[in-house]
Design an enzyme around this catalytic site. Structure first.
Site, PDB file in Angstrom:
ATOM      1  CG  HIS A 141      -1.947   0.837   1.378  1.00 16.51           C
ATOM      2  ND1 HIS A 141      -1.912   2.182   1.759  1.00 16.51           N
ATOM      3  CD2 HIS A 141      -3.246   0.932   1.208  1.00 16.51           C
ATOM      4  CE1 HIS A 141      -2.627   3.102   1.675  1.00 16.51           C
ATOM      5  NE2 HIS A 141      -3.897   1.926   1.454  1.00 16.51           N
ATOM      6  CG  ASP A 220       0.569  -2.209   6.297  1.00 14.06           C
ATOM      7  OD1 ASP A 220      -0.488  -2.371   7.025  1.00 14.06           O
ATOM      8  OD2 ASP A 220       0.438  -1.738   5.337  1.00 14.06           O
ATOM      9  CD  GLN A 223      -7.080  -4.508   3.994  1.00 17.40           C
ATOM     10  OE1 GLN A 223      -8.130  -5.234   4.278  1.00 17.40           O
ATOM     11  NE2 GLN A 223      -7.222  -3.479   3.590  1.00 17.40           N
ATOM     12  CE  LYS A 246      -7.444  -0.173   5.830  1.00 17.99           C
ATOM     13  NZ  LYS A 246      -8.002   0.216   4.720  1.00 17.99           N
ATOM     14  CB  CYS A 384      -3.660   3.134  -1.675  1.00 12.36           C
ATOM     15  SG  CYS A 384      -4.783   4.587  -1.456  1.00 12.36           S
TER      16      CYS A 384
END
Ligand SMILES: Cc1ncc(COP(=O)(O)O)c(C=O)c1O
Length: 426
Positions: A141, A220, A223, A246, A384
């Site tokens: 991202h 990261d 998600q 999220k 993104c």
């Protein structure tokens, strides 16, 4: 025109369901926990961008404001103490949710983007120098690319990139070839927001640390934490970033997890109130982490809301969420395979409920607009991830992403809407 489309899409969806003999839809026991989905007839398939909020999160945030809201850490009066207690309880909930060794390793940030920028500007500026190499992946991202480019412009680090393969997995042979004595940091996404690929981060961390134990690794997890249980004590990375909105929590709150001894060795990212021990015009001393990295009044209500969201997920159980989403992803894959002219991006064996595709009969944004008129919310564009789109030679995809509240009717609505779009554009 709009209502006509919506009506016909619903009819199509029902016809589609009857034709497929799927009247026995699997009941989703959690959907009604989300007022927005109870109050609207929408197939919300954009949870990877931001998830809807359950009533318990709305209640937790409203309760603070109705009953005892005040600033935290500073007031001696009851409201401040109660609110401080709830804020710090949320930190403990986050720590236990991701298997951190201690809540002292949990830094509240504005979102994942800020968590990553914090590491880059605090750890990166302190410990990296010109010529040092940072390895990213082609599926990052922008939040895990641009901060590193800013640092590159500031101090001259070198950015290297692990390529993505046709099925949307990372080329780990190329990763090993990229490692060098100059490699100081590896930063990569746990689950791709554009492809759904679950990267084998444990293996990647192992490869990096085997090569040179001092290489730091940041994951990261924006998600990943939504769909899979994670445990910081087992993963072996040094930093992990996530974002609250999220995770069925509010916007404005994110988390950076870091190994405590590393956090202790880092300078502040921002300066201000609540992160200092002593201030004079000659010098200032800073608090220990996490307070050192939480300058200014934090997102108090939002942190408490995030805590409520994680309690909500804990009550359901991540295993139950994973099982539900796995069945639904399989259903979606089969249903979408019957729509002519689609090309799928991200077909890795290990993936979450994110379906990314283009159609040879229409542009993604035109299809997205028609789907909207059919009551189906999907994301279209580069998500993104422009370098990833460049890899595949496209400017964007249509992305349908699942949440714990998603059901088969949502997928049926998507398939029916695509049929409608094909009829209009094809
Ligand atoms: C993989 C990934 N990383 C980082 C982010 C950035 O999240 P935020 O905008 O909440 O900081 C996103 C958001 O889409 C994402 O999907």
């Amino acid at each position: 025109m709009t209502s006509e489309l919506i009506r016909s899409a619903r009819d199509l969806r029902n016809n589609h369901r009857e034709a497929e003999g799927r009247d026995n839809m699997v009941h989703n026991p959690w959907r009604n926990d989300f007022p927005i989905l109870k109050n609207n007839d929408i197939a919300y398939l954009d949870s990877a961008a931001s998830a809807q909020k359950p009533q318990t999160v709305i209640d937790a945030m409203t309760d603070v404001m109705k009953h005892h809201y005040s600033n935290i850490h500073r007031g001696l009066y009851n409201f401040s103490q109660v609110t401080t207690k709830e804020f710090e309880a949320a930190r403990k909930t986050v720590a236990s949710f991701i298997g951190a060794a201690s809540e002292r390793e949990i830094i509240f940030t504005r979102n994942a983007t800020e968590a990553i920028n914090l590491v880059v500007q605090s750890w990166g500026r302190m410990y990296l120098a010109q010529g040092d190499e940072v390895i990213l992946t082609e599926m990052e991202h922008h939040a895990n690319i641009v901060p590193w480019q800013i640092l590159r412009d500031q101090i001259g680090i070198v950015i290297k990139v692990i390529p993505v393969q046709e099925d949307g997995t990372l080329d780990l042979d190329r990763f090993e070839a990229l490692l060098s004595p100059q490699t100081k940091f590896v930063s990569l996404v746990h689950v791709s927001n554009a492809l759904g690929t679950i990267n084998n981060v444990k293996k990647i961390i192992g490869i990096a640390k085997d090569f040179y134990p001092e290489i730091k690794v940041m994951i990261d997890g924006s998600q990943a934490v939504v769909h899979r249980a994670v445990n910081m004590k087992e993963l072996g990375c040094d930093f992990y970033a996530l974002t609250g909105h999220k995770l069925y929590g509010p916007t404005g709150i994110g988390v950076l997890w870091g190994k405590y001894d590393i956090l202790e060795s880092m300078p502040p990212y921002q300066g201000g109130g609540d992160m200092i021990e002593k201030v004079s015009f000659d010098y200032t001393t800073y608090k220990e982490p996490p307070a050192r990295f939480e300058a200014g009044t934090p997102a108090i209500i939002e942190a408490i809301g995030l805590g409520a969201a994680l309690e909500y997920i804990n009550n359901i159980g991540m295993a139950a969420i994973e099982a539900h989403e796995t069945v639904l992803l399989d259903y979606a894959n089969k249903a979408l395979a019957k729509v002519e002219g689609l090309r799928f991006y991200g077909t890795a064996p290990e993936k979450v409920g994110i379906l990314s595709f283009t159609a040879d009969w229409g542009h993604a944004s035109d299809i997205g607009m028609i789907l909207d008129q059919c009551g189906v919310a999907v994301r279209t564009g580069h998500h993104c991830c422009q370098p990833l789109m460049q890899h595949f030679g496209i400017d964007g995809t249509i992305r349908a992403s699942l949440g714990l509240y998603s059901n088969q009717q949502d997928i049926d609505a998507l398939v029916a809407g695509l049929g409608k779009a094909k009829g209009l554009l094809g």
